[in-house]
Every structure is written in structure tokens, then in C-alpha cells.
Design an enzyme around this catalytic site. Sequence first.
Site, PDB file in Angstrom:
ATOM      1  N   GLN A   1       0.813  -1.322  -0.038  1.00  0.00           N
ATOM      2  CA  GLN A   1      -0.001   0.008   0.019  1.00  0.00           C
ATOM      3  C   GLN A   1       1.018   1.404   0.028  1.00  0.00           C
ATOM      4  OE1 GLN A   1      -3.847   0.990   0.644  1.00  0.00           O
ATOM      5  NE2 GLN A   1      -2.489   2.492  -0.611  1.00  0.00           N
TER       6      GLN A   1
ATOM      7  N   HIS B   1      -2.337  -2.186  -8.426  1.00  0.00           N
ATOM      8  CA  HIS B   1      -3.127  -0.993  -8.495  1.00  0.00           C
ATOM      9  C   HIS B   1      -2.590   0.051  -9.299  1.00  0.00           C
ATOM     10  CE1 HIS B   1      -5.203  -2.527  -5.111  1.00  0.00           C
ATOM     11  NE2 HIS B   1      -6.038  -1.278  -4.767  1.00  0.00           N
TER      12      HIS B   1
ATOM     13  N   ASP C   1     -14.156  -3.387  -3.961  1.00  0.00           N
ATOM     14  CA  ASP C   1     -12.868  -2.749  -3.652  1.00  0.00           C
ATOM     15  C   ASP C   1     -12.784  -2.674  -2.176  1.00  0.00           C
ATOM     16  OD1 ASP C   1     -10.351  -1.311  -3.826  1.00  0.00           O
ATOM     17  OD2 ASP C   1     -11.030   0.358  -4.671  1.00  0.00           O
TER      18      ASP C   1
HETATM   19  N1  17E Z   1      -5.940   1.288  -1.427  1.00  0.00           N
HETATM   20  C1  17E Z   1      -5.655   1.927  -2.597  1.00  0.00           C
HETATM   21  O1  17E Z   1      -4.423   2.335  -2.881  1.00  0.00           O
HETATM   22  N2  17E Z   1      -6.569   2.115  -3.291  1.00  0.00           N
HETATM   23  C2  17E Z   1      -7.754   1.981  -3.099  1.00  0.00           C
HETATM   24  N3  17E Z   1      -8.928   2.052  -3.762  1.00  0.00           N
HETATM   25  C3  17E Z   1      -8.099   1.022  -1.755  1.00  0.00           C
HETATM   26  C4  17E Z   1      -6.851   1.057  -0.799  1.00  0.00           C
HETATM   27  C5  17E Z   1      -9.457   0.686  -1.346  1.00  0.00           C
HETATM   28 FE   FE2 Z   2      -8.062  -1.543  -4.373  1.00  0.00          FE
END
Ligand code: 17E
Ligand code: FE2
Length: 419
Positions: A159, A217, A316
Site C-alpha cells: 500500500q 493498483h 474494492d
Molecule cells: N488502497 C488503494 O491504494 N486504493 C484503493 N482504492 C483502496 C485501498 C481501497
Molecule cells: Fe483497491
Amino acid sequence: MSIITYDLLIRRGKLLGLTSRDEVVDIGIKDGQIADIAPKLEASAKQELDAQGQLVSPPFVESHIHLDSALTAGEPRWNESGTLFEGIQIWGERKQNLTIDDVKKRAIATLKQQAAQGVLLVRTHADVSEPQLIALQALLEVREEVKDWITLQVVAFPQDGIYSKPENETLLEKAIKLGADVVGGIPHYELTREDGVRSVHRIFELAQQYDCLIDIHCDEIDDDQSRFLEVVAACAIRTGLGSRVTASHTTAFAAYNNAYAYKLMGFLQQSQINFIANPLINITLQGRTDTYPKRRGVTRVKELWQQGLNVSFGHDCIQDPWYSLGTGNMLDVASMGVHVCQMTGRHEIDACYEMVTQNGAKTLHLEDNYGVAVGKPANLIVLDASDCYEAIRRRATVRYVISQGKLLTCTTPQATEWL
Ligand code: 17E
Ligand code: FE2
């Protein structure tokens, strides 16, 4: 000839694709498999269900969710700006207090909500930019504990970025060694564009070394200069990993100029990667720095689909720092997709149903065992609707959920009485 006894027999179900109300079939289930499908099965069964001519569908597929953060909305505070970045900050605070038990309880409660609404295949992200890898370890335990009723895939998702802190790259690799199914990334959130490009290359190296799928992502921002999707496509083409690769979100694709988007589309077709859009979250997180006109922030779903690329829809989030709503109902997701992607044509609505069913199974690389057909594992749902258009329009109740040949849940549709 001896008469066969099924474990479960579903009478008068309407399969997806059949058009007339009268075209119904019986489905015989034995030893966890779909044993027979025929207009009328002369057989006995230990248990029989009457589908009453309603839709029998393969289960919903949740191709993108963060179960580690589910059910934490408001902890420690609400996301007032509604941006991705405030969400990351709030989660950064909440994740200081994670315990295995905390993550497992919320994840299993969420999976139960999903399964009761017909979701039997799930891909979850687990934040691995946290030094003890608690979210990941907890979700790997959950994957094992729920495997008799729901199939869970775990993505090692950094993340905070792979290169934002020296230890993050090691944590990502450790997570894969611990047993994550998929390797993830977040190139648009690395400190520089160069780091973002480098992160994509590293993800492909790891996927090849450890034989993992990839789900990044990618370009989850309205910035038309965020162009990591082309790097993902190039790596997929050069490595030949193709359909083992998924680009999630790609919201910047909606902001690119058409000349660039047109060129990129050709490369994407060559790459054969999968796409996941998350309509509920993309429409709420994106466009936050716009005044008017305000962008929708959802990737070019209709155009990708028209080009024959595999697109699925995910939830999500369910009640977390990025999105405080959500119930796990994939028909809400499909309905939002119909609206924000303007997929209101008759076939386009059907396509949105496929984006929460078979396209998701393809992305998860589980399509071989997916579908209502003889010889497949008996995972299927019966909806209170005659077809998928009605299912999306009315967010139809999933009356029966059958998982691995067993009736898992039964839900009675709401009924109103006029007095
Ligand atoms: N983390 C991120 O980088 N993007 C998202 N949409 C979520 C968590 C939910
Ligand atoms: Fe996500």
C-alpha cells in the site's frame, strides 16, 4: 437401469442465456459436482429445490476487495476529504493496531455477507507495507479456514509503495514466500515516476521467480500524466505473462487524451492483460480535485470491452477508510457500472453482469472450474429474477447459494403487503 440418487436436485431453473420462460432445466448434483442438466431428470434426490423458472447463475466473483480494512469505517476517524490519499493516511493509523484476530474476524464477517449474496470466489488485497505482515498472515489463515465454502485469493499489496521505505521491498518478497497467490503494486504512489516504473519491473521479476499472478493498483488517480499502464502492458508483452496480469483501477485512462488512449488501446490488445474497475469507489474517490466539469474517474470500461479485453468489476471496499458504504452485493456494483460507464444498451447490461461473474473468474484464473455445466464443481446461485437484466435492475435477492454441492444459504425475498 438403476435410478440415480442425487445429493441435491434443482428443479426448473432458467440458465443464463436461455430466453424463454418455458426453457427450464433440472440440475442434478452429486459428490460436489454438477452431474446432469436436462429439461426433466427422472431421479430422486436427498434434497430438492424448486427454482420456479428463475435464474440459475454461476456465483458472483469479487475480483477486487481489501478484506484487511473492511468494517473499519470511522476508525480512528472518518475520511472527510473523500480522497484516496486521506484514506491511505487513516488506514496508516488504523493499521498500527492490527492483530491477527481483529483482521480475521472482520474478514470472515465480510466473506459471510458476500457469500450469503452469492459471492463464492474472492480476490483480496493484503497490505504488506506493515513490518509484521499481520494483515497478510491473517488473510492466509482465513483462506484456509473458509476453503470449504468460498475460494479466496490473496494479493501481496504494498500500500505505501515498494521503494518509499527501505524495508518495503523485502516485506513484499517475504509475503510472497509466505504464500500470497498474487503480487501487487502501486506505481502511481511511488515517490517518483522512475520509482513507479522500477516497481512495475520488480513486480514482474517477482511474479516470474515465484510463479505468481500479478494484480497492480495502476494509475488510480485523475492525473492524465500517470502512465504506468503502458509499462504494465509492455512488461506483459515482453514476458509473455499476458492474461496472468491484471491492471486494477486505471482511472487515469479516463483522463488521457484520445490520441494517446487510441495508441495505448492497441498495445493493451497485444498484451491481453485483464482490467478491474471498481465503479462504487472510483466514482466517489476520483474527481475530488475537479470543480466543474467533474470527471467520473472510471476507466474506459465500455471501450476496453468493445475491444474484446477482459474487464471485471470489483467492490474494492466495504465500510473502510476509502468507502464507508457497501454491503457485499455484487449487483450494486454491476448497477453502478451500468450507470457510470453508460452501459445501458441491452447487451451492455448483460456485459455488466458478466463483469461480476465469468470475467472475474477469468481474471482470477479460475475459469476452468467455473460455470453451470456438467462436470464442473457445483457452485451456483438461484436468483429471484428471470434474467440478468432484471437481477441488476432490482438488485434481486439471491434465494439459494450452493457451494461445493451443498446448500450454503437460503434467503427469502422481501414481500410487501398492501393494507
Ligand atoms: N488502497 C488503494 O491504494 N486504493 C484503493 N482504492 C483502496 C485501498 C481501497
Ligand atoms: Fe483497491
